[in-house]
Design a protein around this motif. Sequence first.
Motif, PDB file in Angstrom:
ATOM      1  N   GLN A  24       7.502   1.728  -5.322  1.00 37.75           N
ATOM      2  CA  GLN A  24       7.089   3.119  -5.496  1.00 37.75           C
ATOM      3  C   GLN A  24       5.708   3.217  -6.146  1.00 37.75           C
ATOM      4  O   GLN A  24       5.408   2.506  -7.102  1.00 37.75           O
ATOM      5  N   CYS A  25       4.864   4.107  -5.612  1.00 38.13           N
ATOM      6  CA  CYS A  25       3.491   4.263  -6.097  1.00 38.13           C
ATOM      7  C   CYS A  25       3.448   4.876  -7.498  1.00 38.13           C
ATOM      8  O   CYS A  25       4.086   5.901  -7.749  1.00 38.13           O
ATOM      9  N   ASP A  26       2.693   4.241  -8.415  1.00 38.57           N
ATOM     10  CA  ASP A  26       2.564   4.765  -9.783  1.00 38.57           C
ATOM     11  C   ASP A  26       1.899   6.130  -9.797  1.00 38.57           C
ATOM     12  O   ASP A  26       2.194   6.969 -10.649  1.00 38.57           O
ATOM     13  N   ARG A  27       0.969   6.314  -8.879  1.00 36.30           N
ATOM     14  CA  ARG A  27       0.156   7.531  -8.951  1.00 36.30           C
ATOM     15  C   ARG A  27       0.839   8.744  -8.352  1.00 36.30           C
ATOM     16  O   ARG A  27       0.727   9.843  -8.866  1.00 36.30           O
ATOM     17  N   CYS A  28       1.556   8.552  -7.226  1.00 33.10           N
ATOM     18  CA  CYS A  28       2.106   9.734  -6.547  1.00 33.10           C
ATOM     19  C   CYS A  28       3.586   9.596  -6.196  1.00 33.10           C
ATOM     20  O   CYS A  28       4.175  10.516  -5.637  1.00 33.10           O
ATOM     21  N   GLY A  29       4.175   8.442  -6.520  1.00 36.05           N
ATOM     22  CA  GLY A  29       5.600   8.267  -6.227  1.00 36.05           C
ATOM     23  C   GLY A  29       5.891   7.924  -4.770  1.00 36.05           C
ATOM     24  O   GLY A  29       7.046   7.765  -4.381  1.00 36.05           O
ATOM     25  N   VAL A  34       0.838  -1.200   0.000  1.00 40.28           N
ATOM     26  CA  VAL A  34       0.000   0.000   0.000  1.00 40.28           C
ATOM     27  C   VAL A  34       0.869   1.245   0.000  1.00 40.28           C
ATOM     28  O   VAL A  34       1.948   1.260   0.602  1.00 40.28           O
ATOM     29  N   CYS A  35       0.392   2.290  -0.687  1.00 37.79           N
ATOM     30  CA  CYS A  35       1.155   3.545  -0.721  1.00 37.79           C
ATOM     31  C   CYS A  35       1.008   4.292   0.596  1.00 37.79           C
ATOM     32  O   CYS A  35      -0.101   4.514   1.067  1.00 37.79           O
ATOM     33  N   LYS A  36       2.129   4.689   1.156  1.00 39.12           N
ATOM     34  CA  LYS A  36       2.142   5.419   2.429  1.00 39.12           C
ATOM     35  C   LYS A  36       1.490   6.780   2.297  1.00 39.12           C
ATOM     36  O   LYS A  36       0.953   7.304   3.260  1.00 39.12           O
ATOM     37  N   SER A  37       1.554   7.362   1.105  1.00 39.78           N
ATOM     38  CA  SER A  37       1.038   8.725   0.952  1.00 39.78           C
ATOM     39  C   SER A  37      -0.420   8.757   0.529  1.00 39.78           C
ATOM     40  O   SER A  37      -1.208   9.499   1.094  1.00 39.78           O
ATOM     41  N   CYS A  38      -0.798   7.980  -0.492  1.00 37.34           N
ATOM     42  CA  CYS A  38      -2.160   8.131  -1.021  1.00 37.34           C
ATOM     43  C   CYS A  38      -3.049   6.921  -0.756  1.00 37.34           C
ATOM     44  O   CYS A  38      -4.237   6.968  -1.062  1.00 37.34           O
ATOM     45  N   GLY A  39      -2.503   5.845  -0.212  1.00 33.16           N
ATOM     46  CA  GLY A  39      -3.338   4.692   0.154  1.00 33.16           C
ATOM     47  C   GLY A  39      -3.647   3.735  -0.994  1.00 33.16           C
ATOM     48  O   GLY A  39      -4.301   2.716  -0.777  1.00 33.16           O
TER      49      GLY A  39
HETATM   50 ZN    ZN Z   1       0.502   6.922  -3.845  1.00 32.40          ZN
END
Ligand code: ZN
Length: 216
Positions: A149-154, A129-134
């Motif tokens: 690394q998250c595709d949407r927000c890095g 899970v992304c720590k920043s955007c979930g």
């Molecule tokens: Zn994210």
Amino acid sequence: MKILLMGPPGAGKGSQSEKLVRDFDLTSISTGEMFREANRNNEPLGVEAMKFINKGELVSDEITNEIVRKRLLKPDAERCFLLDGYPRTVEQAKALDEMLDEMKSKLTAVINIVVDKQAILERMVGRRVCKSCGSSYHLSFKPPKVNGQCDRCGGELYQREDDQLESVKNRLEIYESKTKPIIDYYAGRGILRNVNGMQSFSEVYEDIKKALGEVA
Ligand code: ZN
Ligand code: ADP
Ligand code: ADP
């Protein structure tokens, strides 16, 4: 549209709701995500909730109902919303009915994603899970473009503490005893649809859209 997305932990509720929310312009209300966000922001409620969540236990009905009530009263939830991960007990389902009555509102659809236990385990153990955007990913079934690394927000991807095997087992037991009975609670209303979750992301999505078309 006022949609309730149900299913065991790991069924794909979060993944499907990400897309539904974008395509149908719904207000997303995920109690799990609200607790995790409150914890990231060091809010006392979030820190307290995390003690239960990490062990795979439920947060109390009282606390959970209260955060949902507050959220539903915000203007952006007036017209359409998608509830993911709430209600999780029959008490919460009754409380939700009372809230909606007070708001002179009612549910349009209850979508229940059905998956077998083996798939649940595979999905939860590989979930990141992304720590920043979930946003959620899966090591095998939905890997990010860049490792970790998250595709949407890095943002940085991590494994939720409650996705460790011990907590997962606990959550599945709680699902069977406390959450599954809600399906009967809604069954008589004609707005409940079961969707086969043992398909690809896009096939599940298409079936959810079909089900929504039947009841909405
Ligand atoms: Zn994210
Ligand atoms: P899952 O991916 O298992 O469906 P969620 O993100 O919806 O997970 O929820 C994570 C955890 O947050 C739950 O295991 C539970 O501890 C807590 N939680 C979320 N929603 C509720 C709720 N409606 N009632 C009580 N606890 C909840
Ligand atoms: P929930 O919110 O119900 O707990 P998620 O949407 O977070 O479930 O999905 C759990 C895990 O399973 C995630 O790692 C996700 O990428 C993966 N997953 C979800 N749906 C599918 C699917 N149809 N096929 C394969 N993997 C899936």
